[in-house]
Design a protein around this motif. Structure first.
Motif, PDB file in Angstrom:
ATOM      1  N   MET A 298       5.040 -32.972 -56.878  1.00  0.00           N
ATOM      2  CA  MET A 298       4.222 -34.007 -56.283  1.00  0.00           C
ATOM      3  C   MET A 298       4.330 -35.314 -57.063  1.00  0.00           C
ATOM      4  O   MET A 298       4.373 -36.379 -56.477  1.00  0.00           O
ATOM      5  CB  MET A 298       2.771 -33.543 -56.229  1.00  0.00           C
ATOM      6  N   ALA A 299       4.383 -35.220 -58.385  1.00  0.00           N
ATOM      7  CA  ALA A 299       4.518 -36.413 -59.207  1.00  0.00           C
ATOM      8  C   ALA A 299       5.833 -37.126 -58.913  1.00  0.00           C
ATOM      9  O   ALA A 299       5.888 -38.358 -58.896  1.00  0.00           O
ATOM     10  CB  ALA A 299       4.414 -36.045 -60.678  1.00  0.00           C
ATOM     11  N   ASP A 300       6.908 -36.351 -58.668  1.00  0.00           N
ATOM     12  CA  ASP A 300       8.198 -36.964 -58.350  1.00  0.00           C
ATOM     13  C   ASP A 300       8.139 -37.725 -57.035  1.00  0.00           C
ATOM     14  O   ASP A 300       8.688 -38.823 -56.913  1.00  0.00           O
ATOM     15  CB  ASP A 300       9.300 -35.893 -58.284  1.00  0.00           C
ATOM     16  N   LEU A 301       7.467 -37.137 -56.061  1.00  0.00           N
ATOM     17  CA  LEU A 301       7.337 -37.782 -54.759  1.00  0.00           C
ATOM     18  C   LEU A 301       6.546 -39.086 -54.878  1.00  0.00           C
ATOM     19  O   LEU A 301       6.926 -40.112 -54.299  1.00  0.00           O
ATOM     20  CB  LEU A 301       6.654 -36.837 -53.770  1.00  0.00           C
ATOM     21  N   LEU A 302       5.478 -39.062 -55.656  1.00  0.00           N
ATOM     22  CA  LEU A 302       4.675 -40.261 -55.892  1.00  0.00           C
ATOM     23  C   LEU A 302       5.505 -41.315 -56.609  1.00  0.00           C
ATOM     24  O   LEU A 302       5.483 -42.502 -56.246  1.00  0.00           O
ATOM     25  CB  LEU A 302       3.420 -39.915 -56.694  1.00  0.00           C
ATOM     26  N   HIS A 303       6.270 -40.909 -57.608  1.00  0.00           N
ATOM     27  CA  HIS A 303       7.115 -41.838 -58.361  1.00  0.00           C
ATOM     28  C   HIS A 303       8.155 -42.489 -57.443  1.00  0.00           C
ATOM     29  O   HIS A 303       8.368 -43.706 -57.497  1.00  0.00           O
ATOM     30  CB  HIS A 303       7.803 -41.098 -59.517  1.00  0.00           C
ATOM     31  N   LYS A 304       8.791 -41.712 -56.577  1.00  0.00           N
ATOM     32  CA  LYS A 304       9.779 -42.253 -55.636  1.00  0.00           C
ATOM     33  C   LYS A 304       9.122 -43.231 -54.663  1.00  0.00           C
ATOM     34  O   LYS A 304       9.688 -44.276 -54.352  1.00  0.00           O
ATOM     35  CB  LYS A 304      10.450 -41.126 -54.858  1.00  0.00           C
ATOM     36  N   SER A 305       7.949 -42.896 -54.196  1.00  0.00           N
ATOM     37  CA  SER A 305       7.242 -43.783 -53.265  1.00  0.00           C
ATOM     38  C   SER A 305       6.898 -45.110 -53.916  1.00  0.00           C
ATOM     39  O   SER A 305       7.032 -46.173 -53.311  1.00  0.00           O
ATOM     40  CB  SER A 305       5.961 -43.110 -52.769  1.00  0.00           C
ATOM     41  N   LEU A 306       6.445 -45.047 -55.157  1.00  0.00           N
ATOM     42  CA  LEU A 306       6.098 -46.279 -55.866  1.00  0.00           C
ATOM     43  C   LEU A 306       7.336 -47.132 -56.122  1.00  0.00           C
ATOM     44  O   LEU A 306       7.292 -48.362 -56.014  1.00  0.00           O
ATOM     45  CB  LEU A 306       5.393 -45.962 -57.185  1.00  0.00           C
TER      46      LEU A 306
END
Length: 108
Positions: free
Chosen positions: A1-9
């Protein structure tokens, strides 16, 4: 989930890719401005202090008749909304105030 958030940001941009967001002219946003010149207060002995009479009397004591509106919020809590910042500051600077020989609490 953290990776997905990082990519979105990382994919976000402040460039002119999208239309600007316009906030609606809603009452929800205006309520802060309307209450910016108000004080909240509490009667410390509501058994001996009539809320209605206090709301009627205090503008006279403060010498701001016609420039302030009092609102009963509960049996012992109230709000005064001032038209002018100067009147509000004068009332706060001249604290403590009392009504019917009992103190009342005022706070911005």
């Amino acid at each position: 989930m953290a990776d997905l958030l990082h990519k979105s940001l990382k994919s976000m941009s402040i460039e002119d890719e999208e239309e600007p967001l316009t906030l609606p002219d809603s009452l929800r946003f205006r309520v802060f401005d309307e209450n910016s010149t108000s004080i909240l207060g509490r009667l410390l002995n509501p058994d001996c202090q009539s809320m209605a009479r206090m709301i009627e009397y205090m503008p006279t004591a403060w010498q701001v008749c016609g420039r302030v509106r009092g609102i009963a919020l509960s049996r012992d809590r109230f709000q005064f909304v001032f038209e002018r910042e100067e009147d509000l500051q004068t009332v706060l600077n001249d604290r403590p105030w009392s009504y019917n020989h009992w103190a009342m609490v005022l706070e911005r």
